[in-house]
Design a protein around this motif. Structure first.
Motif, PDB file in Angstrom:
ATOM      1  N   VAL A 157       0.925  -1.425  -0.108  1.00 41.03           N
ATOM      2  CA  VAL A 157      -0.078  -0.460  -0.137  1.00 41.03           C
ATOM      3  C   VAL A 157       0.811   1.099  -0.142  1.00 41.03           C
ATOM      4  CG1 VAL A 157      -1.540   1.123   1.557  1.00 41.03           C
ATOM      5  CG2 VAL A 157      -2.401  -1.057   1.057  1.00 41.03           C
ATOM      6  N   ASN A 158       1.828   1.051   0.885  1.00 41.19           N
ATOM      7  CA  ASN A 158       2.968   2.203   1.424  1.00 41.19           C
ATOM      8  C   ASN A 158       3.136   2.528  -0.410  1.00 41.19           C
ATOM      9  OD1 ASN A 158       2.642   3.055   3.494  1.00 41.19           O
ATOM     10  ND2 ASN A 158       4.379   1.545   3.606  1.00 41.19           N
ATOM     11  N   ILE A 159       4.237   1.492  -1.053  1.00 45.11           N
ATOM     12  CA  ILE A 159       4.081   1.586  -2.304  1.00 45.11           C
ATOM     13  C   ILE A 159       3.622   2.093  -3.479  1.00 45.11           C
ATOM     14  CG2 ILE A 159       5.851   0.782  -4.116  1.00 45.11           C
ATOM     15  CD1 ILE A 159       6.716  -1.139  -2.676  1.00 45.11           C
ATOM     16  N   SER A 160       2.194   1.955  -3.277  1.00 41.54           N
ATOM     17  CA  SER A 160       1.391   2.171  -4.591  1.00 41.54           C
ATOM     18  C   SER A 160       1.115   4.102  -4.532  1.00 41.54           C
ATOM     19  CB  SER A 160       0.065   1.106  -4.552  1.00 41.54           C
ATOM     20  OG  SER A 160       0.210  -0.445  -4.402  1.00 41.54           O
ATOM     21  N   TRP A 161       0.495   4.190  -3.874  1.00 44.29           N
ATOM     22  CA  TRP A 161       0.155   5.841  -2.528  1.00 44.29           C
ATOM     23  C   TRP A 161       1.131   6.019  -3.087  1.00 44.29           C
ATOM     24  CZ3 TRP A 161       1.492   8.914   1.274  1.00 44.29           C
ATOM     25  CH2 TRP A 161       0.722  10.219   0.658  1.00 44.29           C
ATOM     26  N   LEU A 162       2.660   6.101  -2.459  1.00 49.04           N
ATOM     27  CA  LEU A 162       3.981   6.888  -2.926  1.00 49.04           C
ATOM     28  C   LEU A 162       4.191   7.503  -4.791  1.00 49.04           C
ATOM     29  CD1 LEU A 162       6.487   5.806   0.096  1.00 49.04           C
ATOM     30  CD2 LEU A 162       5.013   7.945  -0.383  1.00 49.04           C
ATOM     31  N   CYS A 163       3.626   6.640  -4.942  1.00 51.68           N
ATOM     32  CA  CYS A 163       3.943   6.041  -6.649  1.00 51.68           C
ATOM     33  C   CYS A 163       3.109   6.846  -7.257  1.00 51.68           C
ATOM     34  CB  CYS A 163       3.665   4.889  -7.489  1.00 51.68           C
ATOM     35  SG  CYS A 163       5.542   4.018  -7.001  1.00 51.68           S
ATOM     36  N   GLU A 164       1.370   7.106  -6.951  1.00 48.58           N
ATOM     37  CA  GLU A 164       0.930   7.650  -6.677  1.00 48.58           C
ATOM     38  C   GLU A 164       1.344   9.608  -6.718  1.00 48.58           C
ATOM     39  OE1 GLU A 164      -4.160   8.589  -5.899  1.00 48.58           O
ATOM     40  OE2 GLU A 164      -3.244   5.723  -6.225  1.00 48.58           O
ATOM     41  N   VAL A 165       1.412   9.526  -5.944  1.00 46.01           N
ATOM     42  CA  VAL A 165       1.717  10.727  -5.078  1.00 46.01           C
ATOM     43  C   VAL A 165       2.474  11.536  -6.672  1.00 46.01           C
ATOM     44  CG1 VAL A 165       3.406  12.606  -3.495  1.00 46.01           C
ATOM     45  CG2 VAL A 165       0.829  10.663  -2.531  1.00 46.01           C
ATOM     46  N   PHE A 166       4.163  10.903  -6.792  1.00 41.43           N
ATOM     47  CA  PHE A 166       4.802  11.120  -7.415  1.00 41.43           C
ATOM     48  C   PHE A 166       4.530  11.789  -8.725  1.00 41.43           C
ATOM     49  CE2 PHE A 166       7.879   9.366  -4.263  1.00 41.43           C
ATOM     50  CZ  PHE A 166       8.000  10.913  -3.585  1.00 41.43           C
ATOM     51  N   ARG A 167       3.630  10.552  -9.314  1.00 41.05           N
ATOM     52  CA  ARG A 167       3.308  10.449 -10.819  1.00 41.05           C
ATOM     53  C   ARG A 167       2.094  11.764 -11.125  1.00 41.05           C
ATOM     54  NH1 ARG A 167       2.825   4.549 -10.861  1.00 41.05           N
ATOM     55  NH2 ARG A 167       0.325   5.532 -10.046  1.00 41.05           N
ATOM     56  N   SER A 168       1.078  12.190  -9.754  1.00 37.12           N
ATOM     57  CA  SER A 168       0.156  13.010 -10.181  1.00 37.12           C
ATOM     58  C   SER A 168       0.477  14.187  -9.286  1.00 37.12           C
ATOM     59  CB  SER A 168      -1.247  12.182  -9.348  1.00 37.12           C
ATOM     60  OG  SER A 168      -0.981  12.521  -7.988  1.00 37.12           O
ATOM     61  N   LEU A 169       1.240  14.691  -8.302  1.00 37.80           N
ATOM     62  CA  LEU A 169       1.173  15.977  -7.817  1.00 37.80           C
ATOM     63  C   LEU A 169       2.582  16.587  -8.442  1.00 37.80           C
ATOM     64  CD1 LEU A 169       0.166  15.690  -4.283  1.00 37.80           C
ATOM     65  CD2 LEU A 169      -1.041  16.588  -6.054  1.00 37.80           C
ATOM     66  N   LYS A 170       3.210  17.544  -9.791  1.00 38.07           N
ATOM     67  CA  LYS A 170       3.619  17.616  -9.765  1.00 38.07           C
ATOM     68  C   LYS A 170       4.622  19.372  -8.909  1.00 38.07           C
ATOM     69  CE  LYS A 170       1.199  21.831 -12.073  1.00 38.07           C
ATOM     70  NZ  LYS A 170       0.720  22.690 -13.499  1.00 38.07           N
ATOM     71  N   GLU A 171       3.995  19.257  -8.353  1.00 37.18           N
ATOM     72  CA  GLU A 171       4.781  19.901  -6.590  1.00 37.18           C
ATOM     73  C   GLU A 171       5.650  19.736  -6.263  1.00 37.18           C
ATOM     74  OE1 GLU A 171       1.307  19.387  -7.750  1.00 37.18           O
ATOM     75  OE2 GLU A 171       1.034  21.462  -7.169  1.00 37.18           O
ATOM     76  N   VAL A 172       5.242  17.500  -5.997  1.00 36.79           N
ATOM     77  CA  VAL A 172       6.023  17.036  -5.107  1.00 36.79           C
ATOM     78  C   VAL A 172       6.961  16.534  -6.451  1.00 36.79           C
ATOM     79  CG1 VAL A 172       6.294  14.951  -3.815  1.00 36.79           C
ATOM     80  CG2 VAL A 172       4.685  16.531  -3.903  1.00 36.79           C
TER      81      VAL A 172
END
Length: 338
Positions: free
Chosen positions: A286-301
């Protein structure tokens, strides 16, 4: 309350607050919640900056005095200590260290008092406090010695202060978030410890905002797994909430620079794939999936590789016994005695 912003707006701001809340007459910030604030114009690296210094010496003197009173010890028993840690690997498996600790009844009171000051202005104390707090229900004579060492260090470092400075315009400031983990650092449970540090940064700015030292709730099988759990904690509890706050404060989208010193972890977060991590329990997956989603979808991060010797979160993950390395770690988080 502490208010910060353009001085021309202070009067109106306080007026709005005092319509609903009864307060004393506002004045320049000096001492708030046991912490002395000193604002000065100074020079850092040849650049003029405005610096804020947080000093809690009187509070930590009270912490030392409280410990001595509760334990019925004298100040002479507190020897000079360069770091707050004993070598944990050498404290196991001796007959005298298996006995019940004498300080268990007062340990919680001492640690929670110190924790208040640590959270406010002495981030260097978070890791030793967290380690001891996790042993309150299974306290032994080793814990007695570790608590005494912590108080010795506090007494030896009363002049330490937290400092931050700003020397850039608002449009040049961003958030820098550090995350690190000490793989299987707990000798009792084999669990890792997460370290998190966040600061407001710029070309000529460094202002510490918050820090976390927390034992992980799951057991990891490798350093990348532990780093992923720490990264999840950092982004979820510090990074994203800080983005929302500072977007509002600075009046523009703010960049969050996420610093990671493990290249295998960076590769996993970029691709969501790694042949060495085929079999993961649900927590890590779950941690990996969520983090990958954050880095893909948020250009600010933005995911940034950080050299190990520049990893500011390292001080929150492991027990430093080398004074030179400890001093270098203190410098990275803005703790100084000058």
């Amino acid at each position: 309350f502490k208010m910060s912003g353009p001085s021309a707006n202070f009067k109106e701001g306080w007026s709005l607050i005092r319509q609903k809340i009864k307060t004393d007459e506002p004045h320049a910030v000096t001492k708030c919640l046991g912490c002395e604030h000193l604002i000065r114009d100074t020079n850092v690296g040849g650049v003029s900056v405005k610096q804020m210094e947080y000093n809690m010496r009187p509070f930590f003197e009270q912490c030392v005095e409280s410990y001595l009173t509760l334990t019925k010890k004298t100040i002479d028993t507190l020897k000079p200590a360069k770091t707050p840690f004993l070598d944990e690997a050498k404290l196991e498996n001796t007959p005298e260290d298996s006995k019940d600790g004498l300080l268990q009844p007062i340990a919680c009171k001492v640690l929670m008092k110190i924790l208040y000051g640590a959270r406010l202005a002495r981030f260097d104390l978070l890791r030793p406090i967290a380690a001891l707090a996790s042993k309150i229900t299974k306290w032994d004579s080793v814990c007695d010695r570790m608590l005494h060492r912590l108080v010795c260090y506090i007494n030896s470092s009363l002049d330490y202060k937290l400092k931050g400075h700003i020397g850039d315009k608002m449009e040049d400031l961003n958030l820098t978030l550090y995350s690190d983990a000490d793989f299987a650092g707990c000798l009792d449970t084999a669990k890792s410890t997460s370290g998190v540090f966040i600061a407001l940064t710029g070309p000529n700015s460094f202002f510490p905002l918050n820090a976390i030292s927390k034992k992980q709730s799951c057991v990891s099988h490798s350093t990348p797994e532990a780093e992923i759990v720490a990264a999840d904690l950092a982004i979820r509890t510090e990074g994203l909430p800080a983005l929302q706050l500072w977007d509002m404060v600075l009046g523009r989208p703010v960049k969050l620079l996420f610093q990671e010193d493990n290249q295998a972890t960076i590769q996993i977060l970029k691709t969501q794939k790694n042949p060495t991590l085929r079999h993961l329990n649900r927590t890590h997956r779950v941690n990996i999936s969520w983090l990958c989603e954050v880095f893909r979808s948020l250009k600010e991060v933005e995911l940034v590789y950080c050299k190990t010797d520049a990893m500011a979160a390292d001080i929150f993950t492991k027990a430093f016994t080398n004074p030179i390395k400890w001093q270098a770690a203190l410098d990275l988080i803005g703790i100084t005695n000058t």
